[in-house]
Design an enzyme around this catalytic site. Structure first.
Site, PDB file in Angstrom:
ATOM      1  N   ASP A  84      -3.166   5.692   0.222  1.00  0.00           N
ATOM      2  CA  ASP A  84      -3.473   4.466   0.963  1.00  0.00           C
ATOM      3  C   ASP A  84      -2.158   3.796   1.382  1.00  0.00           C
ATOM      4  O   ASP A  84      -1.280   3.568   0.534  1.00  0.00           O
ATOM      5  CB  ASP A  84      -4.276   3.546   0.018  1.00  0.00           C
ATOM      6  CG  ASP A  84      -4.932   2.385   0.726  1.00  0.00           C
ATOM      7  OD1 ASP A  84      -5.162   2.486   1.946  1.00  0.00           O
ATOM      8  OD2 ASP A  84      -5.233   1.379   0.043  1.00  0.00           O
ATOM      9  N   ASP A 106       1.189   4.260   7.265  1.00  0.00           N
ATOM     10  CA  ASP A 106       1.108   2.906   7.807  1.00  0.00           C
ATOM     11  C   ASP A 106       2.481   2.507   8.331  1.00  0.00           C
ATOM     12  O   ASP A 106       3.309   1.960   7.593  1.00  0.00           O
ATOM     13  CB  ASP A 106       0.618   1.934   6.725  1.00  0.00           C
ATOM     14  CG  ASP A 106       0.514   0.515   7.264  1.00  0.00           C
ATOM     15  OD1 ASP A 106       0.825   0.305   8.466  1.00  0.00           O
ATOM     16  OD2 ASP A 106       0.136  -0.391   6.497  1.00  0.00           O
ATOM     17  N   HIS A 178      -6.642  -7.816   3.531  1.00  0.00           N
ATOM     18  CA  HIS A 178      -6.699  -7.283   2.173  1.00  0.00           C
ATOM     19  C   HIS A 178      -6.840  -8.437   1.195  1.00  0.00           C
ATOM     20  O   HIS A 178      -6.254  -9.494   1.391  1.00  0.00           O
ATOM     21  CB  HIS A 178      -5.406  -6.524   1.838  1.00  0.00           C
ATOM     22  CG  HIS A 178      -5.265  -5.237   2.588  1.00  0.00           C
ATOM     23  ND1 HIS A 178      -4.185  -4.955   3.375  1.00  0.00           N
ATOM     24  CD2 HIS A 178      -6.066  -4.152   2.654  1.00  0.00           C
ATOM     25  CE1 HIS A 178      -4.326  -3.740   3.893  1.00  0.00           C
ATOM     26  NE2 HIS A 178      -5.462  -3.238   3.483  1.00  0.00           N
ATOM     27  N   GLY A 208     -12.307  -4.408   2.881  1.00  0.00           N
ATOM     28  CA  GLY A 208     -13.769  -4.504   2.797  1.00  0.00           C
ATOM     29  C   GLY A 208     -14.266  -5.599   1.857  1.00  0.00           C
ATOM     30  O   GLY A 208     -15.403  -6.056   1.993  1.00  0.00           O
TER      31      GLY A 208
END
Ligand code: 13P
Length: 279
Positions: A84, A106, A178, A208
């Site tokens: 991640d 990222d 986040h 999420g």
């Protein structure tokens, strides 16, 4: 089986559901997530941040732990082991060389051209080894593992450009953050839908935690095929453990203390499965 994320996310895009990425922090969490997803017979993505990877002893330890748990627990579902927010080519390479089946590069903090250059380097290395790649454009807000960001919405043009690098999925920042939201989330559903219709690859929703169920459903209907959940599991586990410790001050067996969060975490996981797979 341990697989990359390509087919599971393309299936989700076609089937109009979302595969969960649950972030892992230790052996117990990994076990709970694998068991709960296996008993619901749904594919899952285990997300590992750089910080969580270090905490667990390094990427090799994480990969061996996941492989070992899958074998010992007879896990029959498709499981993707995913880095991640990999911050550089070198970090992604280390995860891939350690046995991860998927990475997120990222490079969204750089200008688009530099983001594309770094992302392409990761895609070339990953694809030669059967590993899938997710990349981000725009800025997802909030903070994760001590890394903070202001929100900056991705444009359709930037998504098209980044997709040219050959990535397998894309995380366009469209208002999610986040960690916990200050107030209610304000997601750019219109743009989400346009990006989904413009690109062939699946879309990913970060941050999420704290998005109301109705917005999650709407995001899935606008093309989101993967949703990342981290903080919500942490809170579910933490609340249960705090209650246990306050009521059992003489219990010092770490298996009982850590394990007191199991039921709450499994319930949170099962709630997300119902929501993401339209059950
Ligand atoms: P939350 O911590 O807000 O659930 O976000 C998780 C995430 O997006 C990991 O990349």
């Amino acid at each position: 089986m341990l697989v990359n994320g390509i087919k599971m996310l393309q299936d989700a895009k076609k089937g109009k559901y979302a595969v969960p990425q649950f972030n892992i922090n230790n052996l117990e969490w990994t076990k709970y997530i694998l068991e709960e997803c296996n008993s619901n017979n749904v594919p899952v993505i285990l997300g590992v941040s750089e910080g969580a990877g270090k905490y667990m002893g390094g990427f090799k330890v994480v990969a061996k732990m996941v492989e070992g748990l899958m074998e010992e627990l007879n896990i029959n579902i498709d499981v993707c082991l995913h880095l991640d927010h990999g911050s550089s080519f070198e970090v992604c390479k280390r995860a891939i060389d350690s046995g991860f089946t998927s990475v997120m590069i990222d490079a969204s903090k750089y200008e688009l051209e530099e983001n594309m250059r770094i992302t392409k380097e990761v895609v070339d290395y990953a694809h030669e080894r059967g590993v899938s790649v997710e990349a981000e454009v725009g800025h997802i807000g909030g903070s994760e593992d001590g890394v903070s960001n202001e929100v900056y919405h991705a444009t359709v043009e930037d998504c098209v450009s980044l997709s040219m690098t050959g990535i397998d999925s894309i995380a366009p920042a469209l208002g999610s953050v986040h960690g916990l939201y200050k107030g209610l989330p304000n997601l750019n559903f219109e743009r989400m839908q346009i990006i989904n219709e413009t690109l062939a690859i699946p879309l990913v929703l970060h941050g999420g935690t704290g998005i109301p169920d109705a917005d999650i459903k709407r995001a899935i209907s606008c093309g989101i095929s993967k949703i990342n959940i981290n903080t919500e599991l942490q809170i579910a586990w933490h609340n249960a453990v705090v209650e246990f410790v306050l009521n059992n001050k003489d219990v010092y067996d770490p298996r009982k203390v850590i394990g007191s969060g199991q039921d709450a975490m499994k319930k949170a996981i099962s709630d997300k499965i119902k929501l993401f797979f339209n059950r």
